[in-house]
Write a protein that holds these residues in place. Structure first.
Motif, PDB file in Angstrom:
ATOM      1  N   ASP A  65      34.894 -15.982  59.180  1.00 46.50           N
ATOM      2  CA  ASP A  65      36.319 -16.156  58.893  1.00 46.50           C
ATOM      3  C   ASP A  65      37.113 -16.445  60.165  1.00 46.50           C
ATOM      4  O   ASP A  65      38.041 -17.252  60.172  1.00 46.50           O
ATOM      5  N   THR A  66      36.702 -15.810  61.292  1.00 41.98           N
ATOM      6  CA  THR A  66      37.385 -16.047  62.563  1.00 41.98           C
ATOM      7  C   THR A  66      37.125 -17.467  63.066  1.00 41.98           C
ATOM      8  O   THR A  66      38.055 -18.168  63.504  1.00 41.98           O
ATOM      9  N   SER A  67      35.862 -17.902  63.007  1.00 38.43           N
ATOM     10  CA  SER A  67      35.553 -19.255  63.485  1.00 38.43           C
ATOM     11  C   SER A  67      36.228 -20.306  62.605  1.00 38.43           C
ATOM     12  O   SER A  67      36.712 -21.321  63.105  1.00 38.43           O
ATOM     13  N   LEU A  68      36.289 -20.047  61.288  1.00 39.02           N
ATOM     14  CA  LEU A  68      36.951 -20.994  60.393  1.00 39.02           C
ATOM     15  C   LEU A  68      38.451 -21.057  60.672  1.00 39.02           C
ATOM     16  O   LEU A  68      39.047 -22.144  60.705  1.00 39.02           O
ATOM     17  N   ALA A  69      39.070 -19.886  60.908  1.00 35.91           N
ATOM     18  CA  ALA A  69      40.501 -19.856  61.218  1.00 35.91           C
ATOM     19  C   ALA A  69      40.789 -20.617  62.513  1.00 35.91           C
ATOM     20  O   ALA A  69      41.761 -21.381  62.598  1.00 35.91           O
TER      21      ALA A  69
END
Length: 290
Positions: free
Chosen positions: A99-103
């Protein structure tokens, strides 16, 4: 007479309203199932991130070919798939969660897309790409939206059983040899395809609105997955029609108007919803009086 003039006459008198109505129906029908499973799989933010990730590809298509629907659609599709694959790769090869890398990637994508559009086009072009132009949707855009919705519903019917089982009992699905990973991949592709197809109708920022908000509202009224899907599509259709009529009569941009109506439906469901609504929590014994 008033009913006819307000609700029927615009669709009888104007072809652009009939095209917009068909596009709204197509988007609403597929928004229900996709939105419900985005929530059940806790992927609502991922859907929003993918909608933003489309922008640089759309912007490059616009930069090279102007407001050409197919060039922007292909660019958006490539950009969205690239961001999804890169986020998964970063999550697997580094300590960062997906989720962090996608954000992080979607924020970069959004900034890059706005920068590219600003280099070539005007503020009006940027608003067209970000928020769509449902009332000016052409034959090509309408064909793309309808064909994508029909194919997506057919594909969804095939993977439906595996998606349901994987949401509630993934261990059982693996034990019986179910293809949960394949169903998940097909589901992601369907999300990307429908986001790209809805670019001209609702824009890159508003496209995910009809997926998330009606499905989130439906969860306050029913527990069954099938009922949530049916109610989610119905609420998306009602929101689309009311937003479209509001846009026509009040001279509002259609994409934001439709998403705002869906937002009001969601807020109403949060307050008065049968399952988990605020009124039920504040006055738990009220239903016993009936």
């Amino acid at each position: 007479m008033m009913f006819y003039e307000v609700l029927i006459s615009p669709f009888v008198d104007f072809a652009f309203m009939r095209r917009a109505l068909v596009a709204v129906i197509a988007v609403a029908l597929i928004s229900g199932p996709l939105g419900v499973f985005l929530q059940l799989r806790r992927m609502s933010l991922m859907g929003d991130a993918l909608a933003h990730a489309i922008l640089p590809g759309v912007a490059i298509g616009f930069f090279l070919f102007g407001l050409d629907l197919w060039a922007m659609s292909v660019g958006g599709l490539i950009a969205c798939l690239t961001v999804a694959l890169l986020s998964g790769l970063v999550a697997r090869m580094t300590p960062i969660k997906e989720d962090t890398s996608l954000a992080a990637l979607y924020l970069v994508s959004l900034a890059l897309g706005v920068l590219i559009v600003s280099m070539r086009g005007s503020t009006r072009d940027l608003l067209h790409i970000l928020f769509g132009s449902l009332l000016s949707i052409g034959s090509d855009g309408l064909i793309l939206v309808v064909a994508t919705a029909i194919l997506s519903l057919a594909a969804f019917a095939v993977i439906y059983r595996n998606l349901v089982v994987e949401c509630f009992d993934p261990t059982y699905l693996r034990a019986v040899g179910g293809r949960g990973a394949l169903a998940h991949m097909v589901f992601l592709i369907l999300i990307v395809l429908n986001l790209v197809a809805a670019i001209q109708a609702l824009g890159t920022l508003m496209a995910v609105g009809l997926m998330i908000l009606p499905a989130a509202a439906a969860r306050f009224w029913t527990r069954s997955v099938a009922s949530m899907i049916a109610l989610g599509s119905t609420l998306a259709l009602v929101s689309g029609l009311l937003g479209l009529m509001g846009s026509y009569h009040l001279d509002l941009p259609p994409g934001p108007a439709i998403v705002l109506v869906a937002g009001l439906v969601y807020v109403g469901s949060v307050i008065a919803g049968r399952f988990g609504g605020l009124l039920g929590r504040l006055f738990p014994g009220a239903h016993l009086q009936h």
